[in-house]
Design a protein around this motif. Structure first.
Motif, short mmCIF file in Angstrom:
data_model
loop_
_atom_site.label_atom_id
_atom_site.label_comp_id
_atom_site.label_asym_id
_atom_site.label_seq_id
_atom_site.Cartn_x
_atom_site.Cartn_y
_atom_site.Cartn_z
N LEU A 194 44.58 26.69 38.19
CA LEU A 194 43.55 25.69 38.45
C LEU A 194 44.07 24.29 38.14
O LEU A 194 43.92 23.35 38.94
CB LEU A 194 42.31 25.99 37.62
CG LEU A 194 41.18 24.95 37.74
CD1 LEU A 194 40.51 25.04 39.10
CD2 LEU A 194 40.15 25.12 36.64
N LEU A 195 44.68 24.11 36.97
CA LEU A 195 45.16 22.79 36.56
C LEU A 195 46.31 22.32 37.44
O LEU A 195 46.40 21.14 37.79
CB LEU A 195 45.58 22.81 35.09
CG LEU A 195 44.46 23.10 34.08
CD1 LEU A 195 44.99 23.02 32.65
CD2 LEU A 195 43.29 22.14 34.26
N ALA A 228 43.69 37.70 39.60
CA ALA A 228 43.33 36.38 39.08
C ALA A 228 42.36 35.66 40.01
O ALA A 228 41.48 34.92 39.57
CB ALA A 228 44.58 35.54 38.87
N GLN A 229 42.52 35.88 41.32
CA GLN A 229 41.64 35.23 42.29
C GLN A 229 40.20 35.71 42.17
O GLN A 229 39.27 34.98 42.54
CB GLN A 229 42.17 35.47 43.71
CG GLN A 229 43.43 34.68 44.03
CD GLN A 229 44.04 35.09 45.36
OE1 GLN A 229 43.75 36.16 45.89
NE2 GLN A 229 44.91 34.23 45.88
N LYS A 230 40.02 36.90 41.67
CA LYS A 230 38.66 37.45 41.54
C LYS A 230 37.91 36.87 40.33
O LYS A 230 36.69 37.02 40.23
CB LYS A 230 38.74 38.97 41.40
CG LYS A 230 39.22 39.67 42.66
CD LYS A 230 39.31 41.18 42.44
CE LYS A 230 39.81 41.89 43.70
NZ LYS A 230 39.93 43.36 43.48
N LYS A 231 38.64 36.24 39.43
CA LYS A 231 38.01 35.73 38.21
C LYS A 231 37.29 34.41 38.47
O LYS A 231 37.73 33.60 39.31
CB LYS A 231 39.06 35.55 37.11
CG LYS A 231 39.65 36.88 36.64
CD LYS A 231 40.63 36.66 35.49
CE LYS A 231 41.18 38.00 35.00
NZ LYS A 231 42.12 37.84 33.87
N LYS A 245 38.11 26.21 43.30
CA LYS A 245 38.49 27.62 43.29
C LYS A 245 39.41 27.95 44.46
O LYS A 245 40.40 28.68 44.31
CB LYS A 245 37.25 28.51 43.33
CG LYS A 245 37.57 30.01 43.22
CD LYS A 245 36.32 30.86 43.24
CE LYS A 245 36.67 32.34 43.02
NZ LYS A 245 37.64 32.87 44.01
N ALA A 246 39.09 27.38 45.63
CA ALA A 246 39.95 27.61 46.79
C ALA A 246 41.36 27.08 46.54
O ALA A 246 42.36 27.73 46.89
CB ALA A 246 39.33 26.95 48.03
N ARG A 247 41.44 25.93 45.94
CA ARG A 247 42.75 25.35 45.62
C ARG A 247 43.48 26.21 44.57
O ARG A 247 44.68 26.44 44.67
CB ARG A 247 42.56 23.92 45.11
CG ARG A 247 43.83 23.22 44.66
CD ARG A 247 44.80 23.01 45.79
NE ARG A 247 45.96 22.22 45.34
CZ ARG A 247 47.07 22.06 46.06
NH1 ARG A 247 47.18 22.63 47.26
NH2 ARG A 247 48.05 21.33 45.59
#
Length: 753
Positions: A230-231, A275-278, A251-253
């Protein structure tokens, strides 16, 4: 319209021009790399190569701006202040996921190429040419780091920031030249560390540690895979991908970064999918910067420290140099603020004056002999809301205080007494002291003489105050006509000079008026000034300039020079001891009895000004001095009659009944557990008078219920405040006046203008 293709892309002429520009840039790059200037991208223009060679090789990196931490005297944090919220950390203290994520999304070939990724340049050129615009960049992490250095150096200068980020061949050439040098000198790990510490992540967070704290309230070393992704995704556009304001876009990014990490084999596809599901899992810590966040009501103390760093030549020869040092931050400032004293100040203020009251109070505590300011607070908090203010009611105008300070009334009279004793007057000096009189004329001043051309008069607070009086009684009763006669006798100049030696400067920075009404407190001073002046009495005549800072260390732990208190003798020990003896009784049995400390010797003076627009109590023990002001905080002031303060109604406000108890509670708490030294007593009786005081005769007098002078009713028929000191027999009957009253004490209605 012949220059535009039907497809909407660049025309042949535009492509040719762009090709030549890129060729020139590529040629310059190759020249910098010591490669032939002829290659796949074409022959470099001679002028471009010369421009490249003319750029200095060394990149001057400014110190990164960081947060500054302000501590109290015990090491407790008061506040964090910064122009840019940043905490620099080592690469080892950054999560491995964060290192991988930023490389994967920003420069996947970071460890394979040099300062310039020629494959990336070709790829970006081809993509952009095909699209007829600029959709893909080719800047390496090293180049991005160099650009961020330029931005950091520009600071808040919008024009310089624009120059540092302008999309131009010239800037790119400069950026590339420095990138080559940085690659050679720093190496990949150091470049990555510097990049992660300098980059802006949005929400006022500069550098990865501040970003980690802002979005997840944790250290950068503890970031998980999805948090790091995310960061890393924020860097391209912190506002567009802001997870607080645009969570879906963020979130998309983030998921894009995770896929990219899987593509370059930093993680497995399964890890990426998991990780994408979190959820984003934000735990936001909102920015808390500046003195508005200070604990225990120390916002104004904090702001005073800031102004010291911005104004004192110790921290830079010019205002610009001092401002730059403050903005760069990274300082740890240990101050003189004593947490016990500050807590006591705040507790006392809250107990006696409400934030919403029509008047305010300000309290300052100073340590005699060191000048250390141990406590500073006021009932109107530091802030921008209702009944808040950014004006430090304890300070002079130059340090954020009110424009003119506040008239101090009778609290100035001991300064006149000290000047008179230094001039040879005895503490038993007597004057006729009528109830009302014209100001004597002429009166000598520092630059000539003052004349009472208008026939101005001065009077005492109640008609029963008729002399003759000696200095002891006149001080206790705060007899206006006595002190006007005293200053008229010795002249105004010795008084203004004594005030200067005691650090008593007008709050507006102007010189003292050379007029006799000075002795009645007609000029405006700050509570800090008055507390420090009375600390001179407590310190047996030695004045020490106030200080707020104990020590400062920079981000590397190096100690910086700080302003030191400057001490000088303002009066003899005997003079100071005499004033202390005169003022002891005010808090023991006089008008200041409500302020008297129960467990230790203390001294002080009440003060109430014209139309009761300000009331004061300034007092001290041998090891602590404090000043309390109560009044209207605005320019017009408030007439304190028929008023409720802190829930307590007052017909008229006196120095004893509101400032006095505030002082008592603040001092009591601050001194709990501290030594209780005594004053050095001196005799103040006339040696020619041997007849002992007739206490029975004195106490037979019925106490007057008239309002006293500002010290009027100091004794009110009470016990003699100096039982160990006899009075001349013809004066012993004069202690019974006053009762409840404290009075005005300045004759302000008739001050000469």
């Amino acid at each position: 319209m012949g220059n535009t293709r039907s497809s909407g892309g660049l025309s042949t002429a535009q492509q040719a021009a762009k090709f030549l520009g890129v060729s020139a840039l590529a040629g310059a790059v190759m020249a910098g790399l010591a490669l032939p200037a002829v290659g796949a991208l074409g022959l470099a223009a001679k002028g471009t190569v010369e421009e490249f060679d003319g750029i200095p090789a060394n990149l001057k990196t400014p110190p990164l701006s960081q947060r500054t931490t302000i501590l109290d005297a015990k090491g407790g944090e008061i506040a964090k202040v910064y122009s840019r919220d940043r905490t620099i950390v080592k690469l080892k203290d950054i999560s491995p996921y964060m290192r991988q994520a930023i490389v994967a999304i920003e420069d996947a070939r970071f460890y394979q190429h040099g300062a310039v990724d020629l494959k990336g340049v070709l790829r970006a050129l081809n993509t952009n040419a095909q699209g007829g615009g600029v959709s893909q960049g080719a800047s390496t992490l090293t180049q991005q780091y160099v650009k961020n250095v330029f931005v950091e150096e520009a600071g808040d200068d919008k024009e310089k920031v624009a120059q540092a980020t302008r999309q131009s061949i010239g800037r790119k050439i400069k950026e590339l030249k420095y990138a080559i040098k940085v690659e050679k000198e720093l190496g990949k790990k150091r470049i990555l560390e510097n990049y992660l510490n300098i980059t802006f992540f949005g929400q006022q967070a500069y550098g990865i540690e501040a970003a980690s704290q802002r979005y997840f309230s944790k250290s950068a070393k503890d970031l998980t895979l999805e948090q790091a992704a995310l960061l890393a995704g924020l860097v391209q556009s912190p506002s567009r991908y802001d997870p607080i304001n645009a969570p879906q876009t963020a979130k998309a990014r983030r998921d894009t970064v995770l896929r990219r990490m899987a593509d370059v084999k930093d993680i497995t596809p399964a890890q990426a999918a998991a990780a994408q599901k979190k959820p984003l899992g934000l735990k936001v810590s909102m920015p808390r910067s500046g003195c508005i966040t200070a604990v225990q009501g120390a916002g104004f103390f904090c702001d005073y420290v800031r102004k010291i760093l911005l104004n004192d030549p110790t921290f830079g020869k010019s205002a610009a140099a001092r401002a730059k040092r403050w903005d760069q931050g990274g300082l740890t400032i240990r101050t003189t603020l004593e947490p016990q004293a500050q807590k006591s100040v705040q507790n006392s203020i809250k107990s006696h004056v409400y934030q919403s009251d029509p008047v305010a109070t300000a309290v300052t505590l100073v340590e005699p002999g060191t000048g250390k300011v141990l406590g500073m607070g006021q009932s109107r908090p530091y802030g921008f809301g209702e009944n808040e203010t950014q004006i430090n009611l304890s300070a002079d105008r130059s340090m954020g205080g009110s424009n003119f300070g506040f008239q101090v009334g009778s609290t100035f009279k001991p300064i006149t007494a000290a000047a008179a004793i230094e001039q040879g007057k005895k503490p038993y000096q007597r004057y006729s002291s009528p109830y009302k009189m014209k100001y004597p004329s002429p009166v000598t001043t520092c630059d000539g003489a003052w004349s009472n051309d208008e026939g101005a008069t001065v009077e005492n607070e109640n008609e029963s105050e008729v002399g003759p009086y000696g200095m002891k009684e006149a001080t206790a009763k705060s007899v206006n006509t006595y002190f006007v006669q005293l200053i008229s006798d010795i002249g105004v100049c010795p008084v203004t000079r004594m005030a200067d030696k005691m650090g008593v400067k007008r709050a507006d920075g102007k010189d003292h008026n050379q007029v006799p009404s000075l002795t009645l407190g007609s000029e405006g001073f700050s509570p800090l000034t008055m507390a420090n002046a009375y600390a001179t009495f407590a310190n047996r005549g030695v004045y020490c300039s106030p200080i707020f800072i104990e020590s400062i260390t920079d981000s590397n732990g190096k100690a910086l020079k700080v302003p030191e208190s400057k001490c000088s003798r303002a009066m003899s020990e005997k003079t100071a001891d005499t004033i202390n003896t005169l003022l002891r009784g005010v808090v023991e049995d006089g008008t200041g009895k409500q302020a008297g400390l129960q467990s230790r010797p203390s001294a002080g003076k009440t003060g109430t000004t014209d139309e009761r627009r300000a009331a004061w109590f300034v007092g001290y023990t041998p090891n602590l001095a404090g000043a309390v002001w109560v009044g209207g905080p605005g320019a017009k002031g408030v007439t304190m009659e028929n008023i409720t303060i802190g829930g307590v109604p007052h017909d008229k406000v006196y120095g004893a009944d509101t400032p006095g108890p505030i002082w008592k509670d603040a001092m009591s708490g601050a001194l709990t557990g501290k030594p209780a030294p005594n004053f050095v007593k001196v005799p103040v009786k006339d040696p020619s008078q041997h007849k002992p005081a007739d206490n029975n005769r004195r106490h037979d007098r019925k106490p007057s219920r008239d309002k006293g002078g500002d010290g009027g009713g100091d004794n009110g028929g009470q016990e003699d405040p100096w039982p160990d000191i006899s009075l001349p027999s013809d004066l012993t009957g004069g202690n019974g006046n006053g009762g409840k009253g404290n009075g005005n004490g300045n004759g302000g209605r008739h001050w000469p203008r």
